[in-house]
Structure formats: C-alpha cells, structure tokens
Design a protein around this motif. Structure first.
Motif, PDB file in Angstrom:
ATOM      1  N   GLU A  11       0.807  -1.218   0.000  1.00 28.21           N
ATOM      2  CA  GLU A  11       0.000   0.000   0.000  1.00 28.21           C
ATOM      3  C   GLU A  11       0.844   1.273   0.000  1.00 28.21           C
ATOM      4  O   GLU A  11       0.320   2.367  -0.202  1.00 28.21           O
ATOM      5  N   ALA A  12       2.163   1.140   0.183  1.00 23.18           N
ATOM      6  CA  ALA A  12       3.044   2.305   0.146  1.00 23.18           C
ATOM      7  C   ALA A  12       3.006   2.987  -1.219  1.00 23.18           C
ATOM      8  O   ALA A  12       3.208   4.201  -1.315  1.00 23.18           O
ATOM      9  N   VAL A  13       2.715   2.228  -2.261  1.00 24.87           N
ATOM     10  CA  VAL A  13       2.680   2.792  -3.611  1.00 24.87           C
ATOM     11  C   VAL A  13       1.555   3.807  -3.748  1.00 24.87           C
ATOM     12  O   VAL A  13       1.654   4.760  -4.514  1.00 24.87           O
ATOM     13  N   LEU A  14       0.495   3.634  -2.979  1.00 22.47           N
ATOM     14  CA  LEU A  14      -0.634   4.562  -3.064  1.00 22.47           C
ATOM     15  C   LEU A  14      -0.240   5.965  -2.629  1.00 22.47           C
ATOM     16  O   LEU A  14      -0.872   6.940  -3.038  1.00 22.47           O
ATOM     17  N   LYS A  15       0.812   6.091  -1.830  1.00 23.29           N
ATOM     18  CA  LYS A  15       1.294   7.416  -1.414  1.00 23.29           C
ATOM     19  C   LYS A  15       1.785   8.230  -2.597  1.00 23.29           C
ATOM     20  O   LYS A  15       1.839   9.448  -2.529  1.00 23.29           O
TER      21      LYS A  15
ATOM     22  N   ILE B 237       7.661  -1.110  -5.739  1.00 19.81           N
ATOM     23  CA  ILE B 237       7.566  -1.235  -7.198  1.00 19.81           C
ATOM     24  C   ILE B 237       8.595  -2.241  -7.697  1.00 19.81           C
ATOM     25  O   ILE B 237       8.292  -3.104  -8.528  1.00 19.81           O
ATOM     26  N   ARG B 238       9.822  -2.165  -7.189  1.00 20.89           N
ATOM     27  CA  ARG B 238      10.862  -3.113  -7.599  1.00 20.89           C
ATOM     28  C   ARG B 238      10.542  -4.526  -7.103  1.00 20.89           C
ATOM     29  O   ARG B 238      10.821  -5.504  -7.789  1.00 20.89           O
ATOM     30  N   LEU B 239       9.969  -4.636  -5.905  1.00 22.27           N
ATOM     31  CA  LEU B 239       9.551  -5.953  -5.392  1.00 22.27           C
ATOM     32  C   LEU B 239       8.560  -6.602  -6.353  1.00 22.27           C
ATOM     33  O   LEU B 239       8.660  -7.793  -6.656  1.00 22.27           O
TER      34      LEU B 239
ATOM     35  N   ASN C 159      -4.040   9.847 -12.500  1.00 21.62           N
ATOM     36  CA  ASN C 159      -3.697   8.426 -12.543  1.00 21.62           C
ATOM     37  C   ASN C 159      -2.257   8.240 -12.995  1.00 21.62           C
ATOM     38  O   ASN C 159      -1.947   8.302 -14.171  1.00 21.62           O
ATOM     39  N   ILE C 160      -1.381   8.012 -12.024  1.00 19.71           N
ATOM     40  CA  ILE C 160       0.035   7.839 -12.319  1.00 19.71           C
ATOM     41  C   ILE C 160       0.393   6.385 -12.578  1.00 19.71           C
ATOM     42  O   ILE C 160       1.535   6.074 -12.887  1.00 19.71           O
ATOM     43  N   PHE C 161      -0.570   5.486 -12.457  1.00 15.05           N
ATOM     44  CA  PHE C 161      -0.279   4.057 -12.513  1.00 15.05           C
ATOM     45  C   PHE C 161      -0.350   3.470 -13.909  1.00 15.05           C
ATOM     46  O   PHE C 161       0.046   2.341 -14.122  1.00 15.05           O
ATOM     47  N   THR C 162      -0.886   4.199 -14.873  1.00 17.10           N
ATOM     48  CA  THR C 162      -0.968   3.676 -16.232  1.00 17.10           C
ATOM     49  C   THR C 162      -0.337   4.663 -17.198  1.00 17.10           C
ATOM     50  O   THR C 162      -0.429   5.876 -17.024  1.00 17.10           O
ATOM     51  N   ALA C 163       0.283   4.138 -18.230  1.00 15.92           N
ATOM     52  CA  ALA C 163       1.012   4.970 -19.184  1.00 15.92           C
ATOM     53  C   ALA C 163       0.076   5.892 -19.960  1.00 15.92           C
ATOM     54  O   ALA C 163       0.434   7.027 -20.261  1.00 15.92           O
TER      55      ALA C 163
ATOM     56  N   VAL D  12       4.446   4.417 -13.106  1.00 12.44           N
ATOM     57  CA  VAL D  12       3.820   4.130 -14.394  1.00 12.44           C
ATOM     58  C   VAL D  12       4.016   2.652 -14.704  1.00 12.44           C
ATOM     59  O   VAL D  12       5.110   2.123 -14.604  1.00 12.44           O
ATOM     60  N   GLY D  13       2.950   1.983 -15.029  1.00  7.72           N
ATOM     61  CA  GLY D  13       3.007   0.559 -15.333  1.00  7.72           C
ATOM     62  C   GLY D  13       2.786  -0.335 -14.125  1.00  7.72           C
ATOM     63  O   GLY D  13       2.784  -1.554 -14.247  1.00  7.72           O
ATOM     64  N   PHE D  14       2.584   0.258 -12.949  1.00  7.65           N
ATOM     65  CA  PHE D  14       2.399  -0.540 -11.734  1.00  7.65           C
ATOM     66  C   PHE D  14       1.179  -1.442 -11.862  1.00  7.65           C
ATOM     67  O   PHE D  14       1.234  -2.626 -11.522  1.00  7.65           O
ATOM     68  N   LYS D  15       0.073  -0.890 -12.377  1.00  8.39           N
ATOM     69  CA  LYS D  15      -1.142  -1.705 -12.530  1.00  8.39           C
ATOM     70  C   LYS D  15      -0.916  -2.846 -13.515  1.00  8.39           C
ATOM     71  O   LYS D  15      -1.361  -3.962 -13.278  1.00  8.39           O
ATOM     72  N   SER D  16      -0.213  -2.579 -14.601  1.00 12.79           N
ATOM     73  CA  SER D  16       0.021  -3.650 -15.578  1.00 12.79           C
ATOM     74  C   SER D  16       0.891  -4.753 -14.976  1.00 12.79           C
ATOM     75  O   SER D  16       0.685  -5.934 -15.264  1.00 12.79           O
ATOM     76  N   HIS D  17       1.836  -4.379 -14.103  1.00 13.54           N
ATOM     77  CA  HIS D  17       2.652  -5.393 -13.448  1.00 13.54           C
ATOM     78  C   HIS D  17       1.832  -6.181 -12.427  1.00 13.54           C
ATOM     79  O   HIS D  17       2.051  -7.387 -12.266  1.00 13.54           O
ATOM     80  N   LEU D  18       0.900  -5.519 -11.760  1.00  9.76           N
ATOM     81  CA  LEU D  18      -0.002  -6.245 -10.852  1.00  9.76           C
ATOM     82  C   LEU D  18      -0.829  -7.263 -11.627  1.00  9.76           C
ATOM     83  O   LEU D  18      -0.995  -8.408 -11.200  1.00  9.76           O
ATOM     84  N   ILE D  19      -1.334  -6.842 -12.776  1.00  8.61           N
ATOM     85  CA  ILE D  19      -2.136  -7.738 -13.609  1.00  8.61           C
ATOM     86  C   ILE D  19      -1.279  -8.901 -14.104  1.00  8.61           C
ATOM     87  O   ILE D  19      -1.730 -10.051 -14.123  1.00  8.61           O
ATOM     88  N   ARG D  20      -0.026  -8.611 -14.461  1.00 12.73           N
ATOM     89  CA  ARG D  20       0.889  -9.683 -14.881  1.00 12.73           C
ATOM     90  C   ARG D  20       1.099 -10.682 -13.747  1.00 12.73           C
ATOM     91  O   ARG D  20       1.055 -11.900 -13.962  1.00 12.73           O
TER      92      ARG D  20
END
Length: 150
Positions: free
Chosen positions: A42-46, A62-64, A107-111, A126-134
C-alpha cells in the motif's frame, strides 16, 4: 534496497541453468520478497500525492513487484509462489486500490494517463497496474484454485 532488488532481478532473469541448490535459495528469497510485498504494497498509493513522489518505500515496493513478476515467469518458481498464502489476494486488493486511487486523482499508474503531449514518462509508478495484472495472471496460470479465487 532498490539496487539489491535490481541485482536479484538480473539474477532471476538470467536464462542459465540453475542448480537445485540455487533454486532452493531462490525459493527462500521468493518467500521473503513476497512477504515484504504483502506488508508494503500500500506504500505505492502514497505516490498519488505530489509530496510523496520520491517515497523510498513505494520505490522499493515497485521493484519488489517487478522481481515477483519475473519469478512467477519461471515455471520452476511459479508453483511455489502460486501456493503462498495471501499473495494473490494482496495483489488483487492492491490492484483495486490503485484503480480507485487513479480515479480519484491524477492516474500515475498507467502509461495512457501519465502522458501529456510528447513528454517522456518518468514517474516510477507508471506501469504498476500492468505489473499487478501480470503477477495475478502468472499466479493463476494453470492453477484452478487461484483462477476460482479471481
């Protein structure tokens, strides 16, 4: 911590043959990294607030996620990670929260939402949501129990 995760990512990404002893080490690291991700996700939400754009915990998270995505792309590590309790649920919950956060602010999570004109995308989330989906997709790959959870 980010540099260490990048080194782990490079090692996990290698296509060289891995001994069973090295695989056991990877499994222990996978357990630890998955636990860290579950605690810190949840730290990413900050990052949605401009004041926290350089939050170190968020950058580590994000790196994790990147490392976990790479680990779940390897069939020898996949089954182990698919069986970890709570990892799939954490990824799904985090995806829901980032989706809501993206709707409530910039929305900073998608390109697609991060681009304005021709400027380069430089935000770390950027791309965090796509990595979650992956990660969710990898955890559900050929695993009926996880597919049913989703």
């Amino acid at each position: 911590r980010v540099t260490l995760l990048e080194l782990i990512m490079a090692k996990v990404s290698e296509k060289n043959h891995v001994t069973s002893e090295e695989m056991n080490v990877f499994m222990r690291h996978a357990d630890f990294l998955a636990g860290c991700f579950q605690e810190k996700c949840e730290a990413v939400l900050k990052l949605t607030s401009a004041a926290d754009a350089e939050d170190e915990e968020a950058l580590v998270t994000i790196r994790l996620l990147d490392v976990l995505c790479e680990m779940t792309s390897n069939n020898r590590q996949l089954e182990h990670l698919q069986a970890l309790p709570g990892l799939l649920e954490t990824a799904i919950d985090t995806l829901r929260l980032t989706h809501l956060a993206g709707k409530q602010a910039v929305n900073i999570f998608t390109a697609t939402h991060a681009m304005t004109g021709q400027e380069e995308i430089s935000h770390p989330a950027v791309g965090f949501k796509s990595h979650l989906i992956r990660l969710i997709g990898n955890l559900c790959y050929k695993n009926k129990e996880n597919q049913d959870k989703v």
